[in-house]
Design an enzyme around this catalytic site. Sequence first.
Site, PDB file in Angstrom:
ATOM      1  N   ASN A 156       0.809  -1.231   0.000  1.00 45.30           N
ATOM      2  CA  ASN A 156       0.000   0.000   0.000  1.00 45.30           C
ATOM      3  C   ASN A 156       0.842   1.281   0.000  1.00 45.30           C
ATOM      4  O   ASN A 156       0.414   2.308  -0.492  1.00 45.30           O
ATOM      5  CB  ASN A 156      -1.029  -0.002   1.133  1.00 45.30           C
ATOM      6  CG  ASN A 156      -0.406  -0.039   2.506  1.00 45.30           C
ATOM      7  OD1 ASN A 156       0.757  -0.408   2.671  1.00 45.30           O
ATOM      8  ND2 ASN A 156      -1.172   0.326   3.508  1.00 45.30           N
ATOM      9  N   GLU A 254       4.278  -3.434  12.497  1.00 45.60           N
ATOM     10  CA  GLU A 254       3.284  -2.391  12.272  1.00 45.60           C
ATOM     11  C   GLU A 254       2.145  -3.088  11.557  1.00 45.60           C
ATOM     12  O   GLU A 254       2.241  -3.402  10.373  1.00 45.60           O
ATOM     13  CB  GLU A 254       3.926  -1.269  11.440  1.00 45.60           C
ATOM     14  CG  GLU A 254       3.226   0.046  11.606  1.00 45.60           C
ATOM     15  CD  GLU A 254       2.288   0.289  10.479  1.00 45.60           C
ATOM     16  OE1 GLU A 254       1.108  -0.126  10.618  1.00 45.60           O
ATOM     17  OE2 GLU A 254       2.700   0.856   9.466  1.00 45.60           O
ATOM     18  N   CYS A 288      -3.219   1.624   6.694  1.00 44.84           N
ATOM     19  CA  CYS A 288      -3.476   1.014   8.008  1.00 44.84           C
ATOM     20  C   CYS A 288      -4.011   2.032   9.002  1.00 44.84           C
ATOM     21  O   CYS A 288      -4.523   1.653  10.047  1.00 44.84           O
ATOM     22  CB  CYS A 288      -2.206   0.350   8.530  1.00 44.84           C
ATOM     23  SG  CYS A 288      -0.803   1.444   8.433  1.00 44.84           S
TER      24      CYS A 288
HETATM   25  O1  SSN Z   1      -0.425   2.085   5.877  1.00 46.89           O
HETATM   26  C1  SSN Z   1       0.479   2.390   6.590  1.00 46.89           C
HETATM   27  C2  SSN Z   1       1.239   3.663   6.659  1.00 46.89           C
HETATM   28  C3  SSN Z   1       0.455   4.864   6.409  1.00 46.89           C
HETATM   29  C4  SSN Z   1       1.170   6.123   6.841  1.00 46.89           C
HETATM   30  O2  SSN Z   1       2.393   6.132   7.051  1.00 46.89           O
HETATM   31  O3  SSN Z   1       0.489   7.112   7.006  1.00 46.89           O
END
Ligand code: SSN
Length: 484
Positions: A156, A254, A288
């Site tokens: 992602n 994470e 996430c």
């Molecule tokens: O999806 C995980 C990371 C999203 C972010 O760093 O804002």
Amino acid sequence: MLHLNNPALLKQACYINGQWQDAAEKIAVTNPATGEIIGHIPKMGTSETAQAIAAAKLAMPAWQKKTAKERSAILRRWFELMLANQEDLAQILSAEQGKPLAEARGETAYGASFIEWFAEEAKRVYGDVIAAPQADKRLLVIKQAIGVVAAITPWNFPNAMITRKAGPALAAGCAMVLKPATQTPFSALALAVLAAEAGIPAGVFNVITGTASQIGGELTRNPDVAKLSFTGSTDIGKLLMRECADTVKKVSLELGGNAPFVVFDDADLDAAVEGAMISKFRNAGQTCVCANRIYVQDSVYDAFAAKLSAAVAKLKVGVGTAEGVTQGPLIDDKAVQKVEEHIKDALEQGATLALGGKRHALGHSFFEPTVLLNVSAKMKVAREETFGPLAPLFRFSSEAELIQLANDTEFGLASYFYSRDIGRIWRVAEALEYGMVGINTGMISNELAPFGGVKQSGLGREGSKYGIDDYIAIKYLCMGGIDR
Ligand SMILES: O=CCCC(=O)O
């Protein structure tokens, strides 16, 4: 077809010990927006992973022996090269991941910011002197690189989730073996091209693509790996953690979230809508930290629902590189099926559709931005992370009820709420069982802040002054015989 200013950035080989290596078997990588093949990557496995770990082990002592200032200067060059090649990196990212070009440009800048930040933090790894309990002793603490680091990163954020790990690892003096997601390997390989150009020595940063189970199995089994850093699902995180137990590796995880986004009755509703749009629809809902459950207090529910639906209706779905597009495709059909499943389950149990609700006319894995009303705690969307462009609106009456609902999940990554009441802000911020709380904002991520979760959302923190700690071993020196 990708048109890059520097076509050498699109590498179809793995980077091991400073060499580009191919394999007999290949995996095709496709553009989720069009189904077109972007290129092929080598299908590597256990033996190539072991080779990369051995190379990292060999390269690490010289890298660790460099002064922090020397490592910092090399990382700074890597950062500058990322910015100089931002447009190409964004084109590659958008093609393999699907996100709109503006978001892809944003991610490459965000990714580069972790290298810049940790280039600076490399120089600030300080030890301690502890007051000794005996007159003839001196107690000291020094901090050293933990060892070879294995990193497994998701599709992602194909750029930033790598730099958020590689920045602190390399700054601390570790060498790294990276396994990027099979759907989005080209961003990782482009970063390796730039790492070589920046002067990162052979073996210090390795990228290996191929069979996840074989590569992951070797990364977690091999005793020469001291640490694993993983971003991805909670289920895979648990599996990797179990696998790391046999060799007692330090793990940073994470993992998944189920973020509540709360609108209290004293909120600035327009600001809350703006925040919900950013938090919910960034990367088509595939982050996430995306809002997963939107809780709105009774008296402002209808007004917020109307304003949010109007904003969602303005989203433009399309191929990430097309003009004005604000939402790309989902990563694959499985992702679409999950959104469909959550919508179907909610509608069957009494929710109503305000907007969207089905696959987009563009086909492939495009999905209509969707708003569901009258959603309740018994529905799947309340318990599982949707990871798609679905905004479900729940009602609540009181602050106490909201806290109970928001914390009723095994996850604890991000949470958000909107209120202008200072007392409420403190009460709610302290009561939310999450690693991160956005207050009157839907965007919390930056390189200066500690990113990470509690409960089953993970272990450790990335970014910020705390992020380097995960790559450091504390060593205690006890010096005796001082008075002789
Ligand atoms: O999806 C995980 C990371 C999203 C972010 O760093 O804002």
